[in-house]
Design an enzyme around this catalytic site. Structure first.
Site, short mmCIF file in Angstrom:
data_model
loop_
_atom_site.label_atom_id
_atom_site.label_comp_id
_atom_site.label_asym_id
_atom_site.label_seq_id
_atom_site.Cartn_x
_atom_site.Cartn_y
_atom_site.Cartn_z
N ASP A 44 0.85 -1.20 0.00
CA ASP A 44 0.00 0.00 0.00
C ASP A 44 0.88 1.25 0.00
OD1 ASP A 44 0.84 -0.12 2.62
OD2 ASP A 44 -1.15 -0.05 3.52
N LYS A 113 -0.84 -9.52 3.09
CA LYS A 113 -0.11 -9.01 4.26
C LYS A 113 -1.01 -8.01 4.99
CE LYS A 113 3.43 -5.93 3.91
NZ LYS A 113 2.88 -4.76 4.63
N GLU A 183 9.46 -3.80 10.44
CA GLU A 183 9.81 -2.51 9.82
C GLU A 183 10.36 -1.55 10.86
OE1 GLU A 183 6.90 -0.83 7.17
OE2 GLU A 183 8.00 1.06 7.01
O1 KIV Z 1 3.52 -1.06 1.69
C1 KIV Z 1 4.66 -1.53 1.60
O2 KIV Z 1 5.40 -1.32 0.63
C2 KIV Z 1 5.14 -2.33 2.72
C3 KIV Z 1 6.61 -2.60 2.78
C4 KIV Z 1 7.31 -1.40 3.27
C5 KIV Z 1 6.92 -3.80 3.59
O3 KIV Z 1 4.39 -2.70 3.56
#
Ligand code: KIV
Length: 263
Positions: A44, A113, A183
């Site tokens: 996202d 995710k 993160e």
């Molecule tokens: O949204 C994204 O790109 C992510 C990464 C930073 C892991 O969640």
């Protein structure tokens, strides 16, 4: 053969690092696939890096699906993971299962995710996994909670916060996540978590001892500069200079030349 969650587990067991990059369109995803990344994440982060938004909160299911389909068209070998956008899984388990299902059935993702600990989203994670969809967790700096966290800050500093992160990682593993993104947390905390889990950790700003790494593609190509990113190629400068050259050549009559014209 496509990469699966079993491949992730095997990589960890063998001590082989897992590589993930974000992509939001077909040609970029195809290049990553050719280059041998294990997974492509439609993050996202698209809200920030391709849509010009201030944060990820404005990314909707429709936007996500649109980009997941584009990336699906470019990826042959890598696992395709789709982020569950803000409000797609926080409201109810039913909503979460339906939205995860859309990312898989309509978008062609192989896993989803979502951000946050199992004490908040354990039932959501169970519901999605029960449907047959693998779930990747995300702890530490979770951008969808930026207003609660109070900015994009390092998480897990100090013994108490570190202990909480270790517990949350264990709980996500127990909830059934096949991997966890860590993160922006201190490298030592990420190393401890990685050692204590059977499932792989994927770090971004979490040091070298995670079981794999993920980067936002625009950051590694010259658009973003944070402490934890590295410019692997300055594509931004290359593109800027190509656009400038085009403008100059059209204006001075060099383009199109004879070789670009039909007889
Ligand atoms: O949204 C994204 O790109 C992510 C990464 C930073 C892991 O969640």
């Amino acid at each position: 053969m496509s990469i699966t969650t079993a491949t992730f587990r095997e990589r960890k067991e063998r001590g082989e690092k897992i590589t993930i990059l974000t992509a939001y369109d077909c040609p970029t995803a195809a290049l990553m696939d050719e280059a041998g990344v294990d997974a492509v994440l439609v993050g996202d982060s698209m809200g920030n890096v391709v849509m010009g938004m201030e944060n990820t909160l404005g990314v909707t299911m429709d936007m996500m699906l649109h980009h997941v389909k584009m990336v699906r068209a470019g990826v042959k070998h890598a696992m395709l993971i789709a982020d569950m956008p803000f409000l797609s899984y926080q409201v109810s388990v039913e909503d979460a299962v339906r939205n995860a299902g859309r990312l898989v059935a309509e978008g062609g993702a192989q896993a989803v995710k979502l951000e946050g600990p199992a004490r908040m989203f354990g039932n959501v994670i169970h519901g999605i996994i029960r449907t047959g969809i693998p779930v990747m967790g995300h702890l530490g700096l979770t951008p969808q909670s930026v207003h609660q966290i109070g900015g994009y800050k390092v998480q897990g500093r100090g013994e108490e916060q570190a202990r909480r992160l270790r517990t949350e990682a264990m709980e996500l593993q127990a909830a059934g996540c096949f991997a966890i993104v860590l993160e922006c947390i201190p490298a030592e905390v990420a190393a401890e978590i990685s050692q204590s889990l059977a499932i792989p950790t994927i770090g971004i700003g979490a040091g070298p001892d995670c079981d794999g790494q993920v980067l936002v593609s625009h950051d590694m190509l010259g658009w973003g500069k944070t402490r934890f990113t590295k410019t692997f190629a300055d594509a931004r400068t290359v593109m800027r200079s190509a656009f400038g050259a085009y403008v100059r050549e059209v204006k001075d009559g060099t383009f199109p030349g004879k070789e670009q014209c039909y007889e």
